[in-house]
Write a protein that holds these residues in place. Structure first.
Motif: not given
Length: 549
Positions: A171-196
């Motif tokens: 749900g937080l991806r557009q295609g195979t990549s993270l949505a731009p707003q998600v990637e910008q907000a997470l910065q150095n944090e990985t998706m796995a860390d956010f899911i946790q």
């Protein structure tokens, strides 16, 4: 949006509420009419092309077939256990733990159901728990309704974490990549860390919400299905009920913290069973007098506990086999998952549109149910005649459900796939959610679970709800400068609440207890608990957001 477009967007919700709940029509009549109305409004006011509507409808039919296979497997299993005599022994076994109907309910649908949800998901706990309750002597309406209410907290991590690991992640991806707003907000944090973070936050909030579901179950049982129609009789078991609630939610929180989102429901359910059953057997934390539906039920319980037609281990063997097969076919450490998922049935680019769908018939819980039935017939020495009778009875039960699901799911898919239109509008659920967001502002944490509830109610799945709304929820969190992990966790909890009332689950639960046509009664029973779960989650989420700020 124009008035017509607003009417089109809310039509699936209004139709279900009006026909099923207010007029009390059976789903086999209400859902075909709702499908026609939704299609007309989508075409006329939302300007969805006819080809898109036809493709979405076909997608829904294919999905409905996969759901019906699960329902058929559950009904077949129940009838097999009845005809083999195993159910009499299971009933006697529960009397050995406790004759108190409130205790039996909590153990079956809250603890055993949570384990099954963690292993399989996709409506399996109600498909197993509701008919088991009916076989034990519970009223069919109570069995279906309360099994749906209980299947709430564990849903976040159903099917080995699918609603979070697949729903939120995709749900937080557009295609195979993270949505731009998600990637910008997470910065150095990985998706796995956010899911946790989402996982831990959701379970932490659920300690204060889900832990009281067993008490709610007991109160609803005694108020609506007891001889004296009393909430008080259910509340008398408060010590045991709350203990049972925490026996699941606290282990689930510890597992979520240390192991991640795959195992909280599986281990939480097993741990709860290991803790609660010995306590119930010894009568600890229980009132001195057990509770029965009425005097006739008390006499029947005493009669059942006096006879044992089949050894208890043999009677429970089918459920043990199901649990083992569900676990070993879902965990990546075993080689079976990829093999079972390799066979797919579906349709890509239906009618030339972008809509595609498929399912893995051998991976569905229905196939595991049928495999367990075949093994049961062998171990319980059932005759060919008994098995043929079981098969015919099970097939006849599906007729009403096939009509209901075969029209309900297409209606849902038209709603979800309405983003392809000639008005320039987004899909109907996204437009509704944006209207909510524009009018709420900083109070959004309170409303966020209701959006997740809407998603499950419409789509029939917590995974689809999270997939549909996670990016929207993340964006709103960013706009109001609050924690995205908190808001997405509230989305996950709201999706749990919607699981209690979604039409697909209700139709399936009604089918397995032979209550096709009474879906509106089930929704009326589950509506209150759904609102409690969503609103309580929202209140706690709002308080946490104030602390964060």
């Amino acid at each position: 949006m124009t008035i017509g477009q607003i009417a089109a967007a809310v039509m699936p919700i209004l139709a279900v509420f009006f026909f099923l709940i207010l007029l009390r029509w059976p789903a086999s009549i209400a859902m075909p009419i709702s499908l026609v109305l939704t299609s007309m409004f989508a075409f006329i006011f939302w300007k969805v092309p006819l080809l898109q509507i036809a493709a979405a409808s076909m997608e829904g039919i294919i999905i409905a077939i996969s759901i019906l296979w699960i329902v058929f497997g559950a009904i077949l299993l129940l009838n097999t256990l009845r005809n083999s005599g195993a159910m009499d022994s299971i009933r006697s076994g529960f009397s050995g733990i406790s004759v108190d109907r409130r205790v039996q309910l909590i153990i079956i649908v809250w603890l055993f159901g949570s384990f099954i949800e963690g292993a399989a998901g996709f409506g399996t706990p109600a498909a197993i728990g509701a008919p088991l309750l009916v076989a034990l002597g519970f009223p069919a309406l109570g069995a279906a309704s309360l099994a749906l209410v209980a299947d709430s907290s564990a849903v976040s991590f159903g099917a080995v974490g699918t609603p979070v690991l697949v729903g939120v992640d995709q749900g937080l991806r557009q295609g195979t990549s993270l949505a731009p707003q998600v990637e910008q907000a997470l910065q150095n944090e990985t998706m796995a860390d956010f899911i946790q973070q989402v996982t831990q936050t959701a379970v932490f909030i659920d300690i204060f919400v889900g832990s009281f579901i067993p008490l709610l179950l007991a109160a609803l049982l005694t108020r609506f299905f007891g001889e004296h129609k009393s909430f008080k009789e259910g509340l008398h078991i408060w010590k045991f009920a709350i203990f049972a609630g925490f026996s699941f939610t606290i282990p689930a929180f510890l597992v979520a913290t240390w192991l991640g989102p795959e195992f909280p429901s599986i281990i939480g359910g097993l741990t709860g069973l290991a803790i609660v059953i010995p306590v119930a057997r010894r009568g600890w934390l229980l009132p001195s007098e057990p509770w029965y539906f009425n005097e006739e039920d008390r006499l029947r319980q005493e009669k059942v506990s006096a006879s044992l037609r089949m050894p208890l281990w043999k009677a429970w063997l089918p459920y043990v086999l199901i649990a083992i097969m569900l676990v070993i076919t879902r965990l990546e450490v075993f080689p079976f998952k990829d093999v079972l998922q390799s066979v797919q049935v579906g349709w890509k680019n239906i009618f030339g549109t972008a809509i595609s769908t498929s399912f893995q018939p051998f991976y569905l819980p229905g196939t595991i149910f049928v495999a367990a039935v075949l093994l049961t017939a062998f171990f319980h020495n059932m005759s060919k005649h008994a098995m043929l009778t079981t098969l015919k009875d099970s097939g006849r039960t599906l007729v009403g459900s096939a009509i209901a699901l075969g029209t309900a799911v297409p209606m849902v898919r038209i709603f979800i796939n309405s983003g392809v239109n000639q008005t320039g509008l987004d899909s109907m659920p996204m437009e509704l959610a944006q209207v909510f967001a524009a009018s709420i502002g900083e109070g959004w944490p309170f409303v966020a679970p209701l959006v997740g509830t809407l998603g499950s109610f419409i789509s029939g799945s917590a995974t689809f709800s999270n997939m549909m709304f996670s990016l929207f929820q993340f964006s709103v969190a960013d706009q109001i400068s609050t924690s995205p992990s908190l808001i997405v966790a509230l989305q996950v909890l709201g999706a749990n609440a919607g699981n209690m009332v979604c039409v697909l689950n209700v139709v399936a639960a009604a089918s397995v207890v032979n209550m096709a046509g009474k879906e509106g009664s089930i929704i009326r029973m589950t509506l209150g608990p759904m609102l409690y779960y969503a609103i309580a989650s929202g209140i706690i989420g709002l308080l946490i957001s104030y602390v964060i700020v």
